[in-house]
Design an enzyme around this catalytic site. Structure first.
Site, mmCIF file in Angstrom:
data_model
loop_
_atom_site.group_PDB
_atom_site.id
_atom_site.type_symbol
_atom_site.label_atom_id
_atom_site.label_comp_id
_atom_site.label_asym_id
_atom_site.label_seq_id
_atom_site.Cartn_x
_atom_site.Cartn_y
_atom_site.Cartn_z
ATOM 1 N N ALA A 57 13.177 35.608 0.914
ATOM 2 C CA ALA A 57 14.284 35.063 1.711
ATOM 3 C C ALA A 57 15.445 35.588 0.988
ATOM 4 O O ALA A 57 15.888 36.760 1.534
ATOM 5 C CB ALA A 57 14.474 33.081 1.315
ATOM 6 N N GLU A 58 14.598 35.760 -1.016
ATOM 7 C CA GLU A 58 16.407 36.443 -1.106
ATOM 8 C C GLU A 58 16.375 37.854 -0.402
ATOM 9 O O GLU A 58 17.384 38.701 -0.438
ATOM 10 C CB GLU A 58 16.949 36.354 -2.609
ATOM 11 C CG GLU A 58 18.071 37.376 -3.689
ATOM 12 C CD GLU A 58 17.946 36.690 -4.791
ATOM 13 O OE1 GLU A 58 18.923 37.122 -5.249
ATOM 14 O OE2 GLU A 58 17.599 35.649 -4.610
ATOM 15 N N THR A 59 15.182 38.865 -0.343
ATOM 16 C CA THR A 59 15.290 39.759 0.313
ATOM 17 C C THR A 59 15.836 39.999 1.461
ATOM 18 O O THR A 59 16.479 41.384 1.674
ATOM 19 C CB THR A 59 13.667 40.337 -0.578
ATOM 20 O OG1 THR A 59 12.901 40.359 -1.579
ATOM 21 C CG2 THR A 59 13.224 41.688 0.254
ATOM 22 N N THR A 62 19.760 40.126 0.690
ATOM 23 C CA THR A 62 20.393 40.749 -0.164
ATOM 24 C C THR A 62 20.715 42.233 1.386
ATOM 25 O O THR A 62 21.574 42.918 1.087
ATOM 26 C CB THR A 62 19.713 41.034 -1.004
ATOM 27 O OG1 THR A 62 18.922 40.114 -2.070
ATOM 28 C CG2 THR A 62 20.566 42.493 -1.623
#
Length: 136
Positions: A57-59, A62
């Site tokens: 999710a953060e990848t 970002t």
């Protein structure tokens, strides 16, 4: 950060490459990535580790934020939450992120992670700080 710069980042060593995360679609309005669920991604009982979903999710968030940053700026995750909705032991996850807010100093992205049967596995919201590109 522009799409060609992200192409260069895809080849770098690190967690994204180690977990087998693949870039499927990259645009300022929508980012899609996939990740297998195998021995690298599970907790000791053999189920998908929530941290692996959060990395995916953060990848996604970002990368989307980078695509929306003006020249000389980049984004870093500053807060993330995730609701894990369904356990997985194997298969492939597909994560789709869309921006909720694209501001000068911060962005917020919503990321939905689904399995190969299009069933929801995790939903996440990530806040990213937009900062000057670090030197070096």
């Amino acid at each position: 950060m522009k799409t060609d710069q992200i192409e260069d980042l895809k080849e770098r060593e690190g967690l994204v490459r180690d977990l087998g995360i693949e870039y499927v679609e990259l645009s300022p309005e929508r980012v899609e990535m996939s990740m297998p669920v195998d021995a690298r991604h599970v907790q000791p009982l053999g189920f998908l580790h929530g941290g692996a979903s959060v990395v995916l999710a953060e990848t996604v968030a970002t990368t989307g934020a980078w695509l929306n940053c003006p020249d000389g700026k980049v984004a870093f995750g500053s807060e993330i939450n995730a609701s894990h909705l369904r356990p997985k032991r194997s298969g492939t996850l597909v994560a789709v992120g869309t921006p909720l807010r694209r501001g000068r100093n911060s962005q917020v992205w919503q990321v939905e992670i689904r399995d190969e049967g299009d069933k929801p596995v995790c939903v996440s919201r990530c806040t990213l700080a937009v900062v000057d590109v670090p030197e070096g």
